[in-house]
Design a protein around this motif. Structure first.
Motif, PDB file in Angstrom:
ATOM      1  N   GLY A 269     -16.677  64.599 -53.247  1.00 45.15           N
ATOM      2  CA  GLY A 269     -17.212  65.424 -52.163  1.00 45.15           C
ATOM      3  C   GLY A 269     -16.511  65.117 -50.834  1.00 45.15           C
ATOM      4  N   ARG A 270     -16.208  66.147 -50.054  1.00 40.69           N
ATOM      5  CA  ARG A 270     -15.449  65.933 -48.816  1.00 40.69           C
ATOM      6  C   ARG A 270     -16.320  65.365 -47.699  1.00 40.69           C
ATOM      7  NH1 ARG A 270     -16.536  71.454 -48.419  1.00 40.69           N
ATOM      8  NH2 ARG A 270     -17.638  71.926 -46.474  1.00 40.69           N
ATOM      9  N   GLU A 271     -17.622  65.645 -47.717  1.00 45.72           N
ATOM     10  CA  GLU A 271     -18.510  65.160 -46.650  1.00 45.72           C
ATOM     11  C   GLU A 271     -19.562  64.192 -47.162  1.00 45.72           C
ATOM     12  OE1 GLU A 271     -20.532  68.110 -44.386  1.00 45.72           O
ATOM     13  OE2 GLU A 271     -18.681  69.078 -43.700  1.00 45.72           O
ATOM     14  N   LEU A 272     -20.068  64.481 -48.344  1.00 43.28           N
ATOM     15  CA  LEU A 272     -21.161  63.668 -48.902  1.00 43.28           C
ATOM     16  C   LEU A 272     -20.749  63.153 -50.287  1.00 43.28           C
ATOM     17  CD1 LEU A 272     -23.973  66.250 -48.007  1.00 43.28           C
ATOM     18  CD2 LEU A 272     -23.566  64.092 -46.819  1.00 43.28           C
ATOM     19  N   PRO A 273     -19.736  62.284 -50.318  1.00 42.74           N
ATOM     20  CA  PRO A 273     -19.190  61.857 -51.628  1.00 42.74           C
ATOM     21  C   PRO A 273     -20.200  61.113 -52.493  1.00 42.74           C
ATOM     22  CG  PRO A 273     -18.291  60.526 -49.827  1.00 42.74           C
ATOM     23  CD  PRO A 273     -19.038  61.656 -49.182  1.00 42.74           C
ATOM     24  N   ASN A 274     -21.211  60.528 -51.870  1.00 44.16           N
ATOM     25  CA  ASN A 274     -22.200  59.795 -52.683  1.00 44.16           C
ATOM     26  C   ASN A 274     -23.266  60.697 -53.287  1.00 44.16           C
ATOM     27  OD1 ASN A 274     -20.955  57.346 -52.257  1.00 44.16           O
ATOM     28  ND2 ASN A 274     -22.102  56.954 -50.360  1.00 44.16           N
ATOM     29  N   GLU A 275     -23.351  61.915 -52.781  1.00 45.41           N
ATOM     30  CA  GLU A 275     -24.314  62.854 -53.373  1.00 45.41           C
ATOM     31  C   GLU A 275     -23.622  63.595 -54.514  1.00 45.41           C
ATOM     32  OE1 GLU A 275     -26.476  65.357 -50.733  1.00 45.41           O
ATOM     33  OE2 GLU A 275     -27.068  63.694 -49.421  1.00 45.41           O
ATOM     34  N   ARG A 318     -18.486  70.040 -50.418  1.00 45.36           N
ATOM     35  CA  ARG A 318     -19.157  69.011 -49.611  1.00 45.36           C
ATOM     36  C   ARG A 318     -19.589  67.784 -50.447  1.00 45.36           C
ATOM     37  NH1 ARG A 318     -21.360  70.870 -44.891  1.00 45.36           N
ATOM     38  NH2 ARG A 318     -21.438  72.937 -45.845  1.00 45.36           N
ATOM     39  N   ARG A 319     -20.221  68.053 -51.595  1.00 44.25           N
ATOM     40  CA  ARG A 319     -20.717  66.965 -52.429  1.00 44.25           C
ATOM     41  C   ARG A 319     -19.787  66.716 -53.619  1.00 44.25           C
ATOM     42  NH1 ARG A 319     -26.104  69.944 -51.963  1.00 44.25           N
ATOM     43  NH2 ARG A 319     -27.271  68.707 -50.455  1.00 44.25           N
ATOM     44  N   THR A 320     -19.985  65.584 -54.261  1.00 39.98           N
ATOM     45  CA  THR A 320     -19.212  65.249 -55.462  1.00 39.98           C
ATOM     46  C   THR A 320     -19.729  66.052 -56.670  1.00 39.98           C
ATOM     47  OG1 THR A 320     -18.577  63.041 -54.717  1.00 39.98           O
ATOM     48  CG2 THR A 320     -18.737  63.375 -57.113  1.00 39.98           C
ATOM     49  N   ILE A 321     -18.806  66.606 -57.409  1.00 39.57           N
ATOM     50  CA  ILE A 321     -19.148  67.228 -58.704  1.00 39.57           C
ATOM     51  C   ILE A 321     -18.839  66.194 -59.778  1.00 39.57           C
ATOM     52  CG2 ILE A 321     -18.617  69.067 -60.345  1.00 39.57           C
ATOM     53  CD1 ILE A 321     -17.672  70.746 -57.842  1.00 39.57           C
ATOM     54  N   ARG A 322     -19.854  65.764 -60.460  1.00 40.04           N
ATOM     55  CA  ARG A 322     -19.676  64.753 -61.514  1.00 40.04           C
ATOM     56  C   ARG A 322     -19.825  65.430 -62.874  1.00 40.04           C
ATOM     57  NH1 ARG A 322     -23.007  59.337 -60.838  1.00 40.04           N
ATOM     58  NH2 ARG A 322     -21.408  59.049 -59.225  1.00 40.04           N
ATOM     59  N   VAL A 323     -18.717  65.507 -63.581  1.00 42.08           N
ATOM     60  CA  VAL A 323     -18.730  66.078 -64.934  1.00 42.08           C
ATOM     61  C   VAL A 323     -18.922  64.926 -65.918  1.00 42.08           C
ATOM     62  CG1 VAL A 323     -17.370  67.264 -66.697  1.00 42.08           C
ATOM     63  CG2 VAL A 323     -17.282  68.032 -64.312  1.00 42.08           C
ATOM     64  N   THR A 348     -29.085  54.455 -57.359  1.00 45.35           N
ATOM     65  CA  THR A 348     -28.288  55.661 -57.074  1.00 45.35           C
ATOM     66  C   THR A 348     -28.894  56.925 -57.678  1.00 45.35           C
ATOM     67  OG1 THR A 348     -26.880  55.275 -59.002  1.00 45.35           O
ATOM     68  CG2 THR A 348     -26.118  54.368 -56.886  1.00 45.35           C
ATOM     69  N   ILE A 349     -29.998  56.778 -58.363  1.00 47.08           N
ATOM     70  CA  ILE A 349     -30.674  57.964 -58.913  1.00 47.08           C
ATOM     71  C   ILE A 349     -30.995  58.958 -57.794  1.00 47.08           C
ATOM     72  CG2 ILE A 349     -33.003  56.925 -58.797  1.00 47.08           C
ATOM     73  CD1 ILE A 349     -31.724  59.141 -61.646  1.00 47.08           C
ATOM     74  N   ALA A 350     -31.303  58.431 -56.604  1.00 44.29           N
ATOM     75  CA  ALA A 350     -31.663  59.295 -55.475  1.00 44.29           C
ATOM     76  C   ALA A 350     -30.501  60.172 -55.016  1.00 44.29           C
ATOM     77  CB  ALA A 350     -32.162  58.438 -54.313  1.00 44.29           C
ATOM     78  N   ASN A 351     -29.288  59.768 -55.372  1.00 44.88           N
ATOM     79  CA  ASN A 351     -28.108  60.549 -54.961  1.00 44.88           C
ATOM     80  C   ASN A 351     -27.848  61.756 -55.862  1.00 44.88           C
ATOM     81  OD1 ASN A 351     -27.752  58.569 -53.068  1.00 44.88           O
ATOM     82  ND2 ASN A 351     -26.186  57.458 -54.243  1.00 44.88           N
ATOM     83  N   HIS A 352     -28.606  61.878 -56.950  1.00 51.04           N
ATOM     84  CA  HIS A 352     -28.393  62.982 -57.890  1.00 51.04           C
ATOM     85  C   HIS A 352     -29.132  64.208 -57.380  1.00 51.04           C
ATOM     86  CE1 HIS A 352     -27.064  59.548 -60.180  1.00 51.04           C
ATOM     87  NE2 HIS A 352     -26.560  60.348 -61.097  1.00 51.04           N
ATOM     88  N   VAL A 353     -28.424  65.091 -56.727  1.00 46.50           N
ATOM     89  CA  VAL A 353     -29.096  66.186 -56.017  1.00 46.50           C
ATOM     90  C   VAL A 353     -29.579  67.290 -56.956  1.00 46.50           C
ATOM     91  CG1 VAL A 353     -27.858  65.727 -53.860  1.00 46.50           C
ATOM     92  CG2 VAL A 353     -26.961  67.430 -55.448  1.00 46.50           C
ATOM     93  N   ILE A 354     -28.830  67.544 -57.987  1.00 45.83           N
ATOM     94  CA  ILE A 354     -29.234  68.553 -58.979  1.00 45.83           C
ATOM     95  C   ILE A 354     -28.300  68.426 -60.175  1.00 45.83           C
ATOM     96  CG2 ILE A 354     -27.767  70.469 -58.172  1.00 45.83           C
ATOM     97  CD1 ILE A 354     -30.316  72.309 -58.592  1.00 45.83           C
ATOM     98  N   GLY A 355     -28.734  68.925 -61.323  1.00 45.18           N
ATOM     99  CA  GLY A 355     -27.865  68.838 -62.489  1.00 45.18           C
ATOM    100  C   GLY A 355     -28.207  69.857 -63.550  1.00 45.18           C
ATOM    101  N   SER A 356     -27.298  69.970 -64.503  1.00 44.97           N
ATOM    102  CA  SER A 356     -27.527  70.837 -65.664  1.00 44.97           C
ATOM    103  C   SER A 356     -26.540  70.463 -66.759  1.00 44.97           C
ATOM    104  CB  SER A 356     -27.355  72.308 -65.281  1.00 44.97           C
ATOM    105  OG  SER A 356     -27.731  73.136 -66.369  1.00 44.97           O
ATOM    106  N   GLU A 357     -26.947  70.666 -67.987  1.00 41.79           N
ATOM    107  CA  GLU A 357     -26.046  70.462 -69.115  1.00 41.79           C
ATOM    108  C   GLU A 357     -25.897  71.771 -69.884  1.00 41.79           C
ATOM    109  OE1 GLU A 357     -27.455  68.133 -72.459  1.00 41.79           O
ATOM    110  OE2 GLU A 357     -25.415  67.481 -72.950  1.00 41.79           O
ATOM    111  N   SER A 358     -24.692  72.033 -70.336  1.00 34.73           N
ATOM    112  CA  SER A 358     -24.449  73.162 -71.231  1.00 34.73           C
ATOM    113  C   SER A 358     -24.483  72.636 -72.670  1.00 34.73           C
ATOM    114  CB  SER A 358     -23.082  73.788 -70.926  1.00 34.73           C
ATOM    115  OG  SER A 358     -22.775  74.773 -71.889  1.00 34.73           O
ATOM    116  N   ASP A 359     -25.560  72.910 -73.374  1.00 35.79           N
ATOM    117  CA  ASP A 359     -25.663  72.421 -74.757  1.00 35.79           C
ATOM    118  C   ASP A 359     -26.479  73.382 -75.607  1.00 35.79           C
ATOM    119  OD1 ASP A 359     -25.547  70.908 -77.062  1.00 35.79           O
ATOM    120  OD2 ASP A 359     -27.135  69.527 -76.450  1.00 35.79           O
ATOM    121  N   PHE A 360     -26.079  74.630 -75.580  1.00 39.01           N
ATOM    122  CA  PHE A 360     -26.764  75.593 -76.446  1.00 39.01           C
ATOM    123  C   PHE A 360     -25.754  76.620 -76.973  1.00 39.01           C
ATOM    124  CE2 PHE A 360     -30.153  78.891 -77.255  1.00 39.01           C
ATOM    125  CZ  PHE A 360     -30.796  78.158 -78.235  1.00 39.01           C
TER     126      PHE A 360
END
Lengths: 468, 468
Positions: A269-275, A318-323, A348-360
């Motif tokens: 992420g360019r501004e919020l790398p920890n999120e 802005r935020r980190t995309i974690r694949v 660091t759980i608090a830094n996980h702003v939102i997520g989703s998995e593709s598994d269907f």
């Protein structure tokens, strides 16, 4: 946090007043414009399809504890680097391995016939050379529950329930108890082994394997899925008045402690790398097919989404995309549970702003659903995502969601999630079978998934507000 | 006789004058009326479906030299008697048996992957424990022909041609040369073994076995069909720049001399008992499935047709209806050749007034075709049959026909034949695979077949004229 929020939503007048004081942060016109541009480019981009082609062809099946899993992990690291991810790393996860070695079943009476079967996950072995016993038929798990304890001595319990074909996969849960817990019930009733009709919607001679409720060691009795035509054959034989006698030879092996990995790639992420915005699929697969729809497709969609955004914007979001390419999902979300536990431990759980998995599977996305962990003040962002996905055939849907199997441990810790709902009408024709191979995947659907995931991921990473 | 007639038809002015002197014998109004009544009752009759259900369920696969074939023969005798046939008997046919024992193939390079394969008919074994070799890919048989002799030493030849899906099955012949003769060509080029993409139209992990051009002994090199997804996987691996190395372990056994049987049931003709209308299907099947569409369906349709007519008319038709459940069709029309040879030897070949075999699955009949052995003076009878079949969706078609595989030896001896053309669009999805099972069969289609076959068989047995 989740409980407080659920309570607030339930008491809606109160919650409205509570949240009314929070600022509503709009999705900026620039973000909407960039998202629309990305969407319109992604719908013509074949990279998810090409990544899936490479994984399923050059690696193949990726069952924990096998050379295929190791090759898959190496492939994941190499591919994430080649795709231009800013940071690529792995995390070790301890587990217990299990593999199948011999699977053979034959009808001996009334006539000799070979059957097509597969052991369920962590099935116990039969005696060497197999066991011979008559079948006792139960239409479903509930029917077997009604049998008297120890009444099936010297017999094999056979549960023949059928799974219903539904777009949202809703037939899976009700049918699946036979697979997950049937072995325990069969043991309680005194049976020598459990046979089930495969938990699947097809009519091919390809059995559906899958996990039982056992994480270590073995099932209570040998537990086996018949291909659906074989199960129907047994039912017909009984309708003709025969009592089928079968020989069943299952030899499996507990590998003891092994190490699997979550493979992770990040767009910093360019501004919020920890999120972090977490997207992913699970890298492991069952051993019978090549894990194309379960879950090579999800892995490929997530990897392609991160790379597509990185390579089509001038500066990182802005935020980190974690694949995350999750490890050992099939055997009980093992990689995902370890990941969530570690983030809870280190805070660091608090830094996980939102997520989703593709598994269907690899079907097109038709709906966008948000979890109850998503703040009411952020629901307008989800609505905006759905609006931009609209011309891709996606509409906003109600209900709650974990955001995919490997999101369950994170969702339980309060991480907001979305569900990019895929059309799973045909998914359970292939799920956990030898037939889960690349040729079944439609490239157009993979492009649509990439476009939809790009919309979600880019806005989630760029919008400055909180989803919680 | 056949040649004389063909010459007569070719010289049409001459033939017209030649045949103009022969009497034209009409189909009587009574025969037409009875046929129509039978048709309208048969379209609601499930007996063909029920017979097929019994055969495929209570017996299963019926490969020559196996217990399943023996059980099938016993089933045929018992069932024909139970159905009320006037006369039931068998004829022994000598042949050489062959069975598969071990079939295993794995990709070793670039990554370990299991493949789903099956040996082709009369495949030679590999060395015990298998052989390991790189693949050399040829797009079709013609491409392998162009390779230099002995240029494939230490390699495995792989032919990847695809079969086209057509209603009339016309894609089978062109693709099938890879299966029938590929082993000889591979040997000539020096290869260790032959792999082919299955001769089939599906995309499931179910390989298609089938005969080679070898009747005794073994193929020139081990000859194996890959399931289509596995064949496509090899092609993709090569497109990624890999040279797949595989391990192939095929163990087969020549059973030496065995005896198969043609199983025969007759409805004795009331006026011309020595004149026979031959209908049938082949009782043997490949060993992988339960021989439902190939050719349990044909067996069931023919048996049901004879029984239906017998049980729904007040007196037997004029001629004998001979239902033949042919033996060992799959291995080269072995029962049919022996039958024709014996009738040629004893002179009763002349009593075979017309015939047909149902051996193209369980799809509905859409066309009625007559062979060139049918006299021009009898074509009006075929037209009448087609007219009565009209409301079943059948129309009169041109071209020539043998009347089905097992009719070939009789047709070559001048026996007139009809072809009750079935819709085979999906036939080669199942043909010779583990997936050829009862659940694939549509009962409505079986009723339609029974009605169509009843029209043909009743008129052929009742009309007093000659088809020759």
């Amino acid at each position: 946090m989740k409980l407080i929020k659920l309570a607030a939503i339930a008491a809606c007048v109160l919650s409205a007043s509570v949240f009314a004081n929070d600022p509503i942060i709009p999705v900026s016109p620039e973000t909407k414009a960039t998202t629309t541009t990305l969407r319109d480019k992604a719908i013509n981009d074949n990279s998810a399809y090409q990544i899936l082609k490479s994984l399923t062809t050059e690696v193949g099946a990726r069952h924990p504890g096998t050379p295929g899993e190791k090759a898959g992990i190496e492939w994941g690291i190499k591919k994430l680097k080649a795709l231009g991810f800013d940071k690529v790393y792995t995390e070790d996860v301890k587990m217990n391995g299990w593999v199948r070695e011999v699977e053979k079943a034959e009808i001996l009476v009334p006539s000799y016939q070979k059957m097509v079967i597969t052991a369920l996950g962590r099935s116990k072995s039969t005696p060497k050379g197999g066991l011979e016993a008559d079948i006792v038929h139960f239409k479903n798990y509930a029917a077997l529950e009604k049998a008297a304890d120890n009444s099936l001595k010297g017999k094999i319990a056979f549960i023949s329930n059928r799974m219903e074909r539904l777009k949202n996969g809703g037939g899976y849960g009700p049918a699946n108890i036979a697979r997950s817990k049937g072995h325990e019930l069969a043991a309680q009733k005194g049976a020598e082994a459990l046979l089930i009709r495969s938990i699947g919607t097809d009519d091919h001679r390809n059995p559906h394997t899958g996990a039982t409720n056992v994480a270590m060691g073995y099932t209570a009795v040998p537990a086996v899925a018949l291909s659906n035509p074989d199960a129907d054959q047994l039912v017909r034989l009984m309708e003709f008045g025969h009592t089928p006698k079968i020989r069943l030879n299952i030899q499996t092996k507990d590998l003891g402690p092994i190490v699997t990995k979550n493979v992770i790639g990040e767009i910093t992420g360019r501004e919020l790398p920890n999120e972090v915005v977490v997207i992913g699929g699970h890298l492991d697969s069952w051993d019978l097919g090549t894990g194309a729809v379960d879950d090579g497709a999800g892995v490929a969609i997530a990897m392609a989404t991160g790379a597509f955004i990185k390579n089509n914007v001038t500066v990182n979001p802005r935020r980190t995309i974690r694949v995350i390419l999750w490890g050992a999902e099939e055997l009980g979300l093992i990689g995902a549970r370890a990941y969530a536990k570690a983030r809870q431990a280190d805070g660091t759980i608090a830094n996980h702003v939102i997520g989703s998995e593709s598994d269907f599977g690899a079907g097109p996305v038709y709906g966008l659903q948000s979890s109850k962990n998503v703040s009411v003040n952020a629901l307008h962002v989800v609505d905006t995502m759905a609006a931009i996905m609209g011309n891709l055939g996606v509409s906003r849907r109600g209900g709650d969601t974990s955001g995919g199997p490997d999101m369950i441990p994170l969702a339980a810790l309060g991480v907001p999630a979305l569900n990019l709902m895929q059309d799973g009408t045909d998914y359970f024709d292939l799920h956990h079978t030898p037939d889960d191979t690349f040729d079944k995947v439609n490239p157009e659907h993979m492009r649509q998934n990439l476009a939809v995931w790009t919309v979600f991921t880019y806005i989630a990473a760029e919008w400055p507000g909180s989803f919680k």
